[in-house]
Design a protein around this motif. Structure first.
Motif, mmCIF file in Angstrom:
data_model
loop_
_atom_site.group_PDB
_atom_site.id
_atom_site.type_symbol
_atom_site.label_atom_id
_atom_site.label_comp_id
_atom_site.label_asym_id
_atom_site.label_seq_id
_atom_site.Cartn_x
_atom_site.Cartn_y
_atom_site.Cartn_z
ATOM 1 N N GLY A 42 0.638 2.311 -10.382
ATOM 2 C CA GLY A 42 0.014 0.952 -10.558
ATOM 3 C C GLY A 42 -0.879 0.880 -11.648
ATOM 4 N N ARG A 43 -1.995 2.070 -11.528
ATOM 5 C CA ARG A 43 -3.024 2.017 -12.477
ATOM 6 C C ARG A 43 -2.865 2.495 -13.554
ATOM 7 N N GLU A 44 -1.251 3.139 -14.093
ATOM 8 C CA GLU A 44 -0.994 3.588 -15.344
ATOM 9 C C GLU A 44 -0.236 2.550 -16.147
ATOM 10 N N MET A 45 0.625 1.831 -15.098
ATOM 11 C CA MET A 45 1.719 1.065 -15.752
ATOM 12 C C MET A 45 1.076 -0.198 -16.343
ATOM 13 N N GLU A 46 1.520 -0.393 -17.601
ATOM 14 C CA GLU A 46 0.875 -1.689 -18.383
ATOM 15 C C GLU A 46 1.530 -3.120 -17.951
ATOM 16 N N GLN A 47 2.840 -2.905 -17.732
ATOM 17 C CA GLN A 47 3.481 -3.704 -16.946
ATOM 18 C C GLN A 47 4.671 -3.412 -16.407
ATOM 19 N N GLY A 48 5.433 -4.335 -15.538
ATOM 20 C CA GLY A 48 6.755 -3.426 -15.028
ATOM 21 C C GLY A 48 6.923 -3.800 -13.391
ATOM 22 N N SER A 49 7.732 -3.136 -12.992
ATOM 23 C CA SER A 49 8.160 -3.507 -11.523
ATOM 24 C C SER A 49 8.045 -2.275 -10.750
ATOM 25 N N ILE A 50 7.552 -2.493 -9.468
ATOM 26 C CA ILE A 50 7.593 -1.494 -8.413
ATOM 27 C C ILE A 50 8.272 -1.676 -7.072
ATOM 28 N N ILE A 51 9.420 -1.150 -6.905
ATOM 29 C CA ILE A 51 10.412 -1.608 -5.807
ATOM 30 C C ILE A 51 10.114 -0.442 -4.489
ATOM 31 N N ASN A 52 9.763 -1.024 -3.542
ATOM 32 C CA ASN A 52 9.643 0.097 -2.335
ATOM 33 C C ASN A 52 10.896 -0.339 -1.376
ATOM 34 N N ILE A 53 11.506 0.780 -1.002
ATOM 35 C CA ILE A 53 12.669 0.701 -0.019
ATOM 36 C C ILE A 53 12.125 0.566 1.391
ATOM 37 N N SER A 54 12.128 -0.452 2.037
ATOM 38 C CA SER A 54 11.849 -0.531 3.465
ATOM 39 C C SER A 54 13.265 -0.523 4.341
ATOM 40 N N SER A 55 13.057 -1.195 5.544
ATOM 41 C CA SER A 55 14.140 -1.305 6.333
ATOM 42 C C SER A 55 14.101 -2.553 7.328
ATOM 43 N N MET A 56 15.272 -2.856 7.671
ATOM 44 C CA MET A 56 15.224 -3.953 8.684
ATOM 45 C C MET A 56 14.408 -3.393 10.025
ATOM 46 N N SER A 57 14.708 -2.180 10.306
ATOM 47 C CA SER A 57 13.652 -1.812 11.252
ATOM 48 C C SER A 57 12.354 -2.333 11.085
ATOM 49 N N ALA A 58 11.664 -2.512 10.175
ATOM 50 C CA ALA A 58 10.434 -3.080 9.926
ATOM 51 C C ALA A 58 9.967 -4.131 11.235
ATOM 52 N N GLY A 59 11.190 -5.054 11.052
ATOM 53 C CA GLY A 59 11.027 -5.954 12.163
ATOM 54 C C GLY A 59 11.664 -6.194 13.338
ATOM 55 N N GLN A 60 12.327 -5.076 13.585
ATOM 56 C CA GLN A 60 13.283 -5.012 14.903
ATOM 57 C C GLN A 60 13.048 -3.742 15.646
ATOM 58 N N ALA A 61 13.138 -3.842 16.863
ATOM 59 C CA ALA A 61 12.989 -2.777 17.727
ATOM 60 C C ALA A 61 14.011 -1.600 17.605
ATOM 61 N N ARG A 62 13.838 -0.516 17.583
ATOM 62 C CA ARG A 62 14.788 0.565 17.405
ATOM 63 C C ARG A 62 14.331 1.803 18.563
ATOM 64 N N GLU A 63 15.032 2.052 19.461
ATOM 65 C CA GLU A 63 14.861 3.042 20.429
ATOM 66 C C GLU A 63 14.657 4.263 19.804
ATOM 67 N N GLN A 64 13.715 5.124 20.133
ATOM 68 C CA GLN A 64 13.452 6.514 19.765
ATOM 69 C C GLN A 64 13.153 6.549 18.106
ATOM 70 N N ARG A 65 12.587 5.298 17.405
ATOM 71 C CA ARG A 65 12.167 5.364 16.188
ATOM 72 C C ARG A 65 10.930 4.615 15.782
ATOM 73 N N ALA A 66 9.725 5.161 16.729
ATOM 74 C CA ALA A 66 8.527 4.401 16.758
ATOM 75 C C ALA A 66 8.113 4.670 15.505
ATOM 76 N N ALA A 67 7.810 5.849 15.043
ATOM 77 C CA ALA A 67 7.222 6.447 13.776
ATOM 78 C C ALA A 67 7.799 5.607 12.622
ATOM 79 N N TYR A 68 9.088 5.697 12.603
ATOM 80 C CA TYR A 68 10.015 5.004 11.451
ATOM 81 C C TYR A 68 9.806 3.473 11.260
ATOM 82 N N CYS A 69 9.712 2.703 12.606
ATOM 83 C CA CYS A 69 9.593 1.423 12.572
ATOM 84 C C CYS A 69 8.008 0.945 12.157
ATOM 85 N N ALA A 70 7.382 1.715 12.823
ATOM 86 C CA ALA A 70 5.870 1.492 12.304
ATOM 87 C C ALA A 70 5.429 1.698 10.874
ATOM 88 N N ALA A 71 6.109 2.763 10.201
ATOM 89 C CA ALA A 71 5.814 2.998 8.779
ATOM 90 C C ALA A 71 6.478 1.771 7.974
#
Length: 256
Positions: A133-162
């Motif tokens: 971000g501090r080097e790019m003059e302009q452009g696009s950053i795309i982060n791959i998230s997951s629908m687990s970001a907003g949904q409960a998943r058993e045995q995935r506490a760290a993944y959902c939190a991240a």
């Protein structure tokens, strides 16, 4: 920032770095970018995987370079930027697709597994956004998230939190890096990737439940997530930033 000259979904004559780009969703994005005319550097921690992907990119006519990267080390990300820029030129696109998944109930999850998931899936994204971000003059950053970001998943506490953190980081980074660098995230649903293993195999109870709760009646293939990345990297998304785009086939978890 100059006004975009086209509103088409086109990434030709651009350069992209895809972290976690040698497998699964990341690899599909790498190939989609190359097919659309971009020069692409695909990186991961595996030297063999990086070499194999680089050879495939060269066979497609894309400029690339071989460089491994561990997102848990800032110096590794800084080296990635320097070597990629030296080889393929100004970086226009960054995709953060490296990931790990610890599978354990919260009461028994080892702290080292928690820290690995948070460091890889969230802090690693922060490091890459900061360096590029501090080097790019302009452009696009795309982060791959997951629908687990907003949904409960058993045995995935760290993944959902991240992944929840990735969504918040995406919005904050978009505000900090505007107007020159756009930052967005993609929230995939269930995708048939090596990381998923046999979890979504046809004929299993889990697959039957997923199909029943998904209007598209199946899981996605990595290539179907890549299309969203090409769009977000192109001038067609020139006024899109701070957004979390869900690509899950219409999945509804309300029955869980």
């Amino acid at each position: 920032m100059s006004k975009p000259t086209t509103s088409t979904v086109d990434v030709s004559n651009r350069t992209a770095v895809v972290i976690g780009g040698t497998s699964g969703i990341g690899r599909a994005i790498v190939l989609a970018f190359a097919d659309s005319g971009a020069d692409v550097v695909a990186t991961s921690r595996s030297e063999d995987a990086v070499e194999e992907t680089a050879e495939e990119l060269r066979s497609l006519g894309a400029a690339t370079t071989m460089v491994t990267c561990d997102v848990r080390e800032m110096s590794s990300i800084e080296r990635l930027y320097d070597e990629a820029a030296a080889e393929v030129g100004k970086i226009d696109i960054l995709v953060n697709s490296a990931g790990s998944v610890a599978k354990d109930p919260i009461w028994s999850m080892d702290m080292s597994d928690w820290e690995r998931d948070i460091d890889t899936n969230l802090t690693g994204v922060f490091r890459a956004c900061q360096v590029f971000g501090r080097e790019m003059e302009q452009g696009s950053i795309i982060n791959i998230s997951s629908m687990s970001a907003g949904q409960a998943r058993e045995q995935r506490a760290a993944y959902c939190a991240a992944k929840s953190g990735v969504n918040g980081l995406t919005r904050a980074a978009a505000a900090d890096l505007a107007p020159d660098v756009r930052v967005n995230a993609i929230e995939p649903g269930f995708v048939n990737t090596p990381l998923a293993g046999d979890a979504f195999a046809e004929g299993t109870d889990l697959r039957a439940k997923i199909d029943d709760q998904t209007p598209m009646e199946r899981v996605a293939q990595p290539e179907e997530i890549a299309g969203a990345a090409v769009y977000l990297a192109s001038d067609a998304a020139s006024f899109t930033t701070g957004e979390i785009i869900t690509v899950d086939g219409g999945y509804d978890d309300s029955a869980l």
